[in-house]
Each structure stands twice: as C-alpha cells, then as structure tokens.
Design an enzyme around this catalytic site. Structure first.
Site, PDB file in Angstrom:
ATOM      1  N   GLY A  19      -1.786   3.030  -6.571  1.00 26.73           N
ATOM      2  CA  GLY A  19      -0.789   2.096  -7.096  1.00 26.73           C
ATOM      3  C   GLY A  19      -1.228   1.478  -8.408  1.00 26.73           C
ATOM      4  O   GLY A  19      -1.138   0.266  -8.598  1.00 26.73           O
ATOM      5  N   GLY A  20      -1.671   2.332  -9.344  1.00 30.69           N
ATOM      6  CA  GLY A  20      -2.230   1.815 -10.596  1.00 30.69           C
ATOM      7  C   GLY A  20      -1.232   1.675 -11.732  1.00 30.69           C
ATOM      8  O   GLY A  20      -1.610   1.296 -12.835  1.00 30.69           O
ATOM      9  N   ARG A  22       1.378  -0.355 -12.095  1.00 29.86           N
ATOM     10  CA  ARG A  22       1.980  -1.676 -12.374  1.00 29.86           C
ATOM     11  C   ARG A  22       1.095  -2.769 -11.801  1.00 29.86           C
ATOM     12  O   ARG A  22       0.216  -2.515 -10.987  1.00 29.86           O
ATOM     13  CB  ARG A  22       3.344  -1.782 -11.678  1.00 29.86           C
ATOM     14  N   ASP A  70       2.240  10.096  -3.148  1.00 31.10           N
ATOM     15  CA  ASP A  70       2.719   9.127  -2.167  1.00 31.10           C
ATOM     16  C   ASP A  70       1.591   8.872  -1.163  1.00 31.10           C
ATOM     17  O   ASP A  70       1.213   9.760  -0.403  1.00 31.10           O
ATOM     18  CB  ASP A  70       3.959   9.691  -1.460  1.00 31.10           C
ATOM     19  N   ASN A  97      -5.047  -0.136  -3.359  1.00 33.99           N
ATOM     20  CA  ASN A  97      -4.219  -1.232  -3.868  1.00 33.99           C
ATOM     21  C   ASN A  97      -2.725  -1.046  -3.611  1.00 33.99           C
ATOM     22  O   ASN A  97      -1.991  -2.024  -3.510  1.00 33.99           O
ATOM     23  CB  ASN A  97      -4.477  -1.366  -5.379  1.00 33.99           C
ATOM     24  N   TYR A 162       4.639  -6.562   6.986  1.00 33.19           N
ATOM     25  CA  TYR A 162       3.637  -6.584   5.897  1.00 33.19           C
ATOM     26  C   TYR A 162       2.393  -7.363   6.329  1.00 33.19           C
ATOM     27  O   TYR A 162       1.256  -6.903   6.139  1.00 33.19           O
ATOM     28  CB  TYR A 162       4.297  -7.236   4.681  1.00 33.19           C
ATOM     29  N   ALA A 163       2.596  -8.534   6.934  1.00 29.88           N
ATOM     30  CA  ALA A 163       1.458  -9.356   7.358  1.00 29.88           C
ATOM     31  C   ALA A 163       0.637  -8.631   8.422  1.00 29.88           C
ATOM     32  O   ALA A 163      -0.606  -8.674   8.396  1.00 29.88           O
ATOM     33  CB  ALA A 163       1.952 -10.700   7.886  1.00 29.88           C
TER      34      ALA A 163
END
Ligand code: NDP
Length: 256
Positions: A19-20, A22, A70, A97, A162-163
């Site tokens: 995930g680099g 943004r 992905d 990340n 997400y948590a």
C-alpha cells in the site's frame, strides 16, 4: 531528518512496503528512499498515484519499483515477493501497511463486508509475512513492521470489522515475534491514531473533525511522515532490542 538521520542509513537494504501509493505507505516508501534503501511497493489500483511515488523516489536518487498486487490474494503476494527477491535478493525490511477503513454498524454489516475488511487488514499481513520469511531466514535476519491502528487497541464504533482485524494484527505481531527472533528477525508494530490521509479524510464530517480535535491531546491530526519515522526507527539497528512491541503514534489519544 529525525532519529534515523544519515542519508545512507539504509544503503544496500531492500525494503518492501504494501500500500505504498498513497498516505502513510507513500511517506514510508519515500522516507526509506531518502535514506538510501532500494524500495519496492505494491498498490491495488491507483496507477497514477503509484507512478508519482516512483518518480518522487527517483528524485531522491533512489531505486523504487512499484507492483500492482492485491494483498488479499495469497498467490499474488507470493508472486510479488518472488519478483522482488528475484530482482534484488532477500527482503531486509517488510512493512505491512495496506489497509482499508469502511464504516458500517455491526447490526448492518454483511458477512461479505466483514470478510473483505478482515482480508485486507489482517489476512494480508499473514500472507506477506509468510512469503517473505524464508528469504529473511536464509539471509540471517530482517525486520517486519506491521501498521496496526488505535482502533485495534480501544475499538471503533462503525468499524468493528476493522478494529477486530487490527487487534488481530497486534496479536499476530507478538506471536510471530516470538517465533522468529531466533532467526534474528524482529517483528514490531506501529499503531497510528488519526493521521491526515484519504483513508481518514474520506470518513470526515465537520462534526467528527471537531470531536477529534477535542479529544486528541496534541489538538491536530498526525502527518504520514510522523508514522514513517516510527517505522524507520523499528527497521533500524537503533531498535535492535525491541521485539514484539507496539509504538503508538497518536498525539496522546491513548496513553497506555
Ligand atoms: P490510504 O487509504 O491513504 O492508502 C491505502 C493504501 O493501501 C493505498 O496505497 C492502497 O492502494 C493500498 N491498498 C488498499 N487495499 C489494498 C489491497 N487489497 N492490495 C494492495 N494495496 C491495497 O490509507 P492510509 O495511508 O491512511 O493507511 C495506511 C495504513 O495505516 C492502513 O493499514 C491503515 O489501516 C492504517 N491506519 C491509518 C490511520 C489514519 O488515520 N489514516 C489510523 C490508523 C491506522 P490503492 O490506492 O491502489 O487502492
């Protein structure tokens, strides 16, 4: 420059950041590039953003490669790691990340929504670590830094999936750290609070912003670069006795 100050502090090191393209991932890629590392990063779909990061890295005189991968696809992750290692040798530093942060109340959440968020934020970490570990072990060591979230520590209404995933990342970090420290691989986490990126700003309403400022002791959002500095520290020899730990970068939102 901060604690990890020398421009060549990571010279000769090979770094993979997921995930680099943004936000926080972009800041991590560029922070390593600025200090002499060879950086590879992956992204999901935003080609233009990925191209911009590559160019920004090149402007520092660094070698930065981008891959559209992905991270929820185990086979694609294995192919990514193989490609990065094939080009450059074992990965020295892996930064997990990539993440997504959609909002839904538990009562409205579909199993597909739950699944997608847990896959993106938790399964991806497992896939990337498993793919990178054999190379690190063969090379005699490495560092893995997982980007968690304050949501994984204190919970987050409308983001239970997400948590739960980020809490899982923290538990996974400690477990893997115990498994691989014998191979000189240090696994740690960075847990950001509210950081000014599209992920958060997409969520933002005027009301929420006022509330965030009121309950964050630092009275501001964090910058992606402030998260990147914690990652660099955990990747550097300056943190050589830090194992299975979580560094919070949250402006005082949660003090433990
Ligand atoms: P952004 O939404 O700004 O960027 C997310 C990055 O992840 C993009 O590069 C995106 O690529 C990539 N990505 C998303 N899904 C996938 C996927 N399936 N495969 C590959 N790449 C993917 O997020 P942030 O920078 O804000 O967040 C980075 C990390 O920090 C995340 O793990 C997040 O949970 C965590 N975090 C962020 C906080 C914040 O306040 N911003 C707070 C706490 C934690 P593309 O653009 O191509 O989709």
């Amino acid at each position: 420059m901060s604690r990890v100050e020398k421009a060549d502090a990571f010279a000769g090191k090979r770094v993979l950041v997921t995930g680099g393209s943004r936000g926080i991932g972009r800041a991590i890629v560029l922070a390593f590039a600025q200090r002499g590392a060879e950086v590879a990063f992956c992204y999901r779909s935003d080609h233009a953003a990925a191209k911009e990061v590559k160019q920004a890295g090149a402007d520092f005189g660094a070698r930065v490669d981008s891959f559209q991968t992905d991270v929820t696809d185990a086979a694609a992750v294995a192919a990514l790691v193989e490609q990065v290692q094939g080009k450059r040798g074992a990965i020295d530093v892996l930064v997990n990340n990539a993440g997504s942060f959609p909002a839904t109340k538990v009562i409205d959440m579909t199993p597909a929504e739950w699944d997608a968020v847990v896959r993106t934020n938790l399964y991806s970490v497992f896939y990337c670590c498993q793919a990178a570990l054999p190379g690190m072990i063969a090379a005699g060591g490495g560092a893995i830094i997982n980007i968690a979230s304050i949501a994984g520590q204190r919970g987050s209404a409308r983001h239970a999936h997400y948590a739960a995933a980020k809490g899982g990342v923290l538990a996974f970090t400690r477990s893997l750290a115990r498994e691989v420290i014998e191979h000189n691989i240090r696994v740690n986490a960075v847990s950001p609070g509210r950081i000014a990126t599209e992920l958060l700003v997409n969520e933002q309403t005027a009301h929420e912003f006022a509330r965030w400022m009121a309950d964050t002791p630092a009275r501001r959002l964090g910058a992606p670069e402030e998260v990147a500095e914690a990652v660099l520290f955990l990747a550097s020899p300056a943190s050589s006795y830090i194992v299975g730990e979580t560094i919070a970068v949250n402006g005082g939102l949660l003090m433990e």
